[in-house]
Design a protein around this motif. Structure first.
Motif, PDB file in Angstrom:
ATOM      1  N   GLY A 336      48.731  39.174  29.749  1.00 44.58           N
ATOM      2  CA  GLY A 336      47.806  38.889  28.411  1.00 44.58           C
ATOM      3  C   GLY A 336      46.783  40.116  28.436  1.00 44.58           C
ATOM      4  N   ALA A 337      46.191  40.239  27.464  1.00 42.60           N
ATOM      5  CA  ALA A 337      45.418  41.437  27.079  1.00 42.60           C
ATOM      6  C   ALA A 337      44.147  41.777  28.013  1.00 42.60           C
ATOM      7  CB  ALA A 337      44.932  41.512  25.677  1.00 42.60           C
ATOM      8  N   HIS A 338      43.831  40.629  28.513  1.00 43.40           N
ATOM      9  CA  HIS A 338      42.760  40.714  29.508  1.00 43.40           C
ATOM     10  C   HIS A 338      43.008  40.724  31.007  1.00 43.40           C
ATOM     11  CE1 HIS A 338      42.456  36.421  29.478  1.00 43.40           C
ATOM     12  NE2 HIS A 338      41.797  36.702  30.510  1.00 43.40           N
ATOM     13  N   VAL A 339      44.621  40.712  31.130  1.00 44.51           N
ATOM     14  CA  VAL A 339      45.280  40.933  32.514  1.00 44.51           C
ATOM     15  C   VAL A 339      45.457  42.589  32.718  1.00 44.51           C
ATOM     16  CG1 VAL A 339      46.875  40.030  33.929  1.00 44.51           C
ATOM     17  CG2 VAL A 339      45.856  38.633  32.176  1.00 44.51           C
ATOM     18  N   ASN A 340      44.848  42.915  33.789  1.00 49.23           N
ATOM     19  CA  ASN A 340      45.094  44.358  34.044  1.00 49.23           C
ATOM     20  C   ASN A 340      46.335  44.697  34.351  1.00 49.23           C
ATOM     21  OD1 ASN A 340      45.282  44.248  37.099  1.00 49.23           O
ATOM     22  ND2 ASN A 340      45.126  46.412  36.964  1.00 49.23           N
ATOM     23  N   ASP A 341      47.233  45.594  33.615  1.00 54.70           N
ATOM     24  CA  ASP A 341      48.600  45.966  33.817  1.00 54.70           C
ATOM     25  C   ASP A 341      48.880  47.105  34.759  1.00 54.70           C
ATOM     26  OD1 ASP A 341      47.599  48.310  32.683  1.00 54.70           O
ATOM     27  OD2 ASP A 341      48.699  47.884  30.634  1.00 54.70           O
ATOM     28  N   GLY A 342      48.068  47.532  35.604  1.00 58.41           N
ATOM     29  CA  GLY A 342      48.515  48.324  36.733  1.00 58.41           C
ATOM     30  C   GLY A 342      47.163  48.940  37.407  1.00 58.41           C
ATOM     31  N   TYR A 343      47.258  49.836  38.454  1.00 56.86           N
ATOM     32  CA  TYR A 343      46.503  50.261  39.171  1.00 56.86           C
ATOM     33  C   TYR A 343      46.373  51.598  38.988  1.00 56.86           C
ATOM     34  CZ  TYR A 343      46.614  45.394  41.265  1.00 56.86           C
ATOM     35  OH  TYR A 343      46.569  43.978  41.419  1.00 56.86           O
ATOM     36  N   LEU A 344      45.409  52.180  39.812  1.00 61.87           N
ATOM     37  CA  LEU A 344      45.080  53.672  39.555  1.00 61.87           C
ATOM     38  C   LEU A 344      46.187  54.270  40.280  1.00 61.87           C
ATOM     39  CD1 LEU A 344      43.236  55.753  38.148  1.00 61.87           C
ATOM     40  CD2 LEU A 344      42.000  55.738  40.248  1.00 61.87           C
ATOM     41  N   ASP A 345      46.741  53.729  41.560  1.00 66.45           N
ATOM     42  CA  ASP A 345      47.699  54.288  42.387  1.00 66.45           C
ATOM     43  C   ASP A 345      48.897  53.363  41.995  1.00 66.45           C
ATOM     44  OD1 ASP A 345      49.573  54.843  44.457  1.00 66.45           O
ATOM     45  OD2 ASP A 345      48.243  54.656  46.084  1.00 66.45           O
ATOM     46  N   PRO A 346      49.950  54.027  41.495  1.00 69.45           N
ATOM     47  CA  PRO A 346      51.119  53.245  41.034  1.00 69.45           C
ATOM     48  C   PRO A 346      51.836  52.446  42.165  1.00 69.45           C
ATOM     49  CG  PRO A 346      51.284  55.530  40.243  1.00 69.45           C
ATOM     50  CD  PRO A 346      49.869  55.527  41.177  1.00 69.45           C
ATOM     51  N   ALA A 347      51.695  52.822  43.334  1.00 63.58           N
ATOM     52  CA  ALA A 347      52.203  52.252  44.534  1.00 63.58           C
ATOM     53  C   ALA A 347      51.717  50.721  44.648  1.00 63.58           C
ATOM     54  CB  ALA A 347      52.015  52.908  45.747  1.00 63.58           C
ATOM     55  N   HIS A 348      50.438  50.518  44.271  1.00 61.46           N
ATOM     56  CA  HIS A 348      50.068  49.200  44.074  1.00 61.46           C
ATOM     57  C   HIS A 348      50.427  48.256  43.073  1.00 61.46           C
ATOM     58  CE1 HIS A 348      46.341  51.072  46.249  1.00 61.46           C
ATOM     59  NE2 HIS A 348      47.249  50.615  47.248  1.00 61.46           N
TER      60      HIS A 348
END
Length: 473
Positions: A336-348
């Protein structure tokens, strides 16, 4: 795009003289005063060279200046980096290494860290002092990164989570209806995200007058006195503070509690409602997705109570309309729109995200199920289940039931060398009863412990690794 700064400006126009924030020392600031403070800080920091896209590491006391600084930096187009407070200095150093900020914004004793921590030496120092300069007319863009915060790190190194202004607005849109009121509420708030929602809505926030990292030292009378003195009408607090609340006699005008950040057990809800006469709303979410579901205590039926006592799990209610939720191999996954779609480190992201076309699913790591009505039940963390002859034992299924046994204060199910073991903090004279009840669930071992260790963030989740170490001694 509407953003939190625009909503705040609108609240200032509607309620210029209303108290925006009461800090832990009782100091009050109105919406107009907070807005003026924000503009003066923005002008000063723009004169010092802060520009759109710059990352600024923020370490300040939780007071009005913290939120004025947040708003000032956002109005300049800067990205605010918030370290994980539960990790102390280690969290601050980790945040500096992970995000490579341009500047360090500090106040109070945090100012000295600039000269003590090597990772901060090269950073420009910003302090919340007013000075010459006027804020530029910067237009916030939806995709601009507003915040970089961190997971709690309870299951490994904290992960940096970037949040855009569009994300914050989506989170606002998911939470705001839950907090909406036609009254001039005075909310005691222990969760920063709810303070942001209140500032956008023109609602008064009363901050805790205790150290957020020292929940266990808070005296119930101290809590009750603060609620009465500040004429608090609603409280947005973790379950650990709710437990303190149940030990108080007079809570003044307080009428409603919103609680989350850890499991909200039915015995706690019942005590808040019966002993304190409060309305209770339980909110379930995670750092990456807040909120996921919520439950008004009045909607818990007698049948629901029986099912929880019989080991079905912990009922947390209907998923919020703004979220998509599914169960895959017992794991709760959301998008959803308020579910973060990734981390600063792509590995995570590879560990916690599943991309299916245009949809990115977040793996919460929580096990659970949906009932016939579409309500969500929690079973515990994925991987914490214990295999026995009769099937799988999930921690929450046992713990929710055990919390309702006589003499139980806290409990946790772990696996030891002798098999599934229920550790109980409570009155030892009920040990034989506990063993009998536990055997009905297929748990062969019950031990009494002096204290169940809890997490450092909200003191509302069992620190299972530490408990295993204690039991193994």
């Amino acid at each position: 795009m509407a953003d939190l700064i625009a909503h705040f400006a609108d609240a200032v126009e509607r309620f210029p003289n209303r108290t925006a924030i009461v800090d832990g020392k009782g100091r009050q600031i109105s919406f107009q005063q907070l807005h003026s403070r924000m503009q003066k800080l923005a002008g000063r920091w723009h004169a010092k060279g802060i520009r759109p896209g710059d990352r600024v590491l923020l370490a300040m006391p939780v007071d009005a200046d913290l939120y004025a600084s947040l708003a000032a930096l956002w109005s300049l187009g800067a990205t605010v980096v918030l370290p994980e407070p539960a990790m102390g200095l280690a969290g601050l150093r980790h945040a500096a290494r992970a995000t490579s900020p341009k500047a360090f914004c500090a106040a109070g004793a945090y100012f000295l860290l600039k000269f003590l921590i090597p990772e901060l030496w090269r950073l420009q120092l910003l302090t919340p002092k007013e000075g010459p300069g006027s804020p530029p007319n910067h237009q916030i863009q939806a995709d601009d990164t507003a915040l970089i915060s961190f997971t709690s790190g309870t299951t490994g190194q904290p992960k940096a989570i970037p949040r855009s202004h569009a994300f914050l607005m989506a989170q606002h849109d998911a939470i705001a209806p839950l907090l909406e009121s036609d009254k001039a509420e005075r909310d005691l708030v222990a969760f920063p995200v709810f303070t942001l929602i209140n500032l956008a809505a023109g609602r008064t926030t009363v901050m805790p007058n205790w150290r957020l990292s020292k929940f266990d030292r808070l005296a119930p009378t101290h809590l009750a006195d603060w609620i009465q003195k500040q004429q608090v009408t609603r409280a947005l607090i973790p379950p650990s503070i709710c437990e303190k609340l149940t030990q108080t006699q007079n809570t003044g005008q307080l009428n409603t509690v919103f609680t989350g950040g850890g499991p909200v057990f039915p015995d706690l809800v019942d005590t808040l409602r019966t002993r304190n006469g409060l309305s209770v709303v339980c909110v379930y979410g995670s750092t990456e997705a807040e909120p996921i579901a919520h439950l008004d205590a009045t909607d818990i039926s007698e049948h629901d109570h029986r099912q929880m006592a019989e080991g079905k799990g912990l009922l947390v209610g209907y998923p919020v309309p703004e979220i998509i939720l599914r169960i895959c191999d017992n794991e709760i996954q959301v998008a959803g729109a308020h579910v973060n779609d990734g981390y600063l480190d792509p590995a995570h992201s590879g560990e916690n995200k599943i991309k299916e076309g245009a949809v990115i699913w977040h793996r919460t790591g929580d096990a659970g199920t949906l009932d016939e009505e579409g309500r969500l039940w929690l079973w515990g963390r994925v991987g914490s289940e214990i295999e026995v002859k009769s099937g799988l034992l999930f921690p929450f299924a046992i713990e929710v039931a055990a919390r309702q046994w006589p003499g139980v204060a806290r409990c946790a199910l772990i696996n030891t060398g002798t098999g599934p073991t229920l550790c109980v903090e409570g009155r030892r004279d009920h040990l034989q009863d506990w063993r009998k009840f536990a055997s009905d669930f297929g748990v062969p071992n019950v031990i009494s412990v002096h204290k169940i260790p809890m997490d450092k963030r909200h003191a509302s989740k069992v620190d299972r690794s530490e408990l295993e170490r204690i039991v193994a001694r």
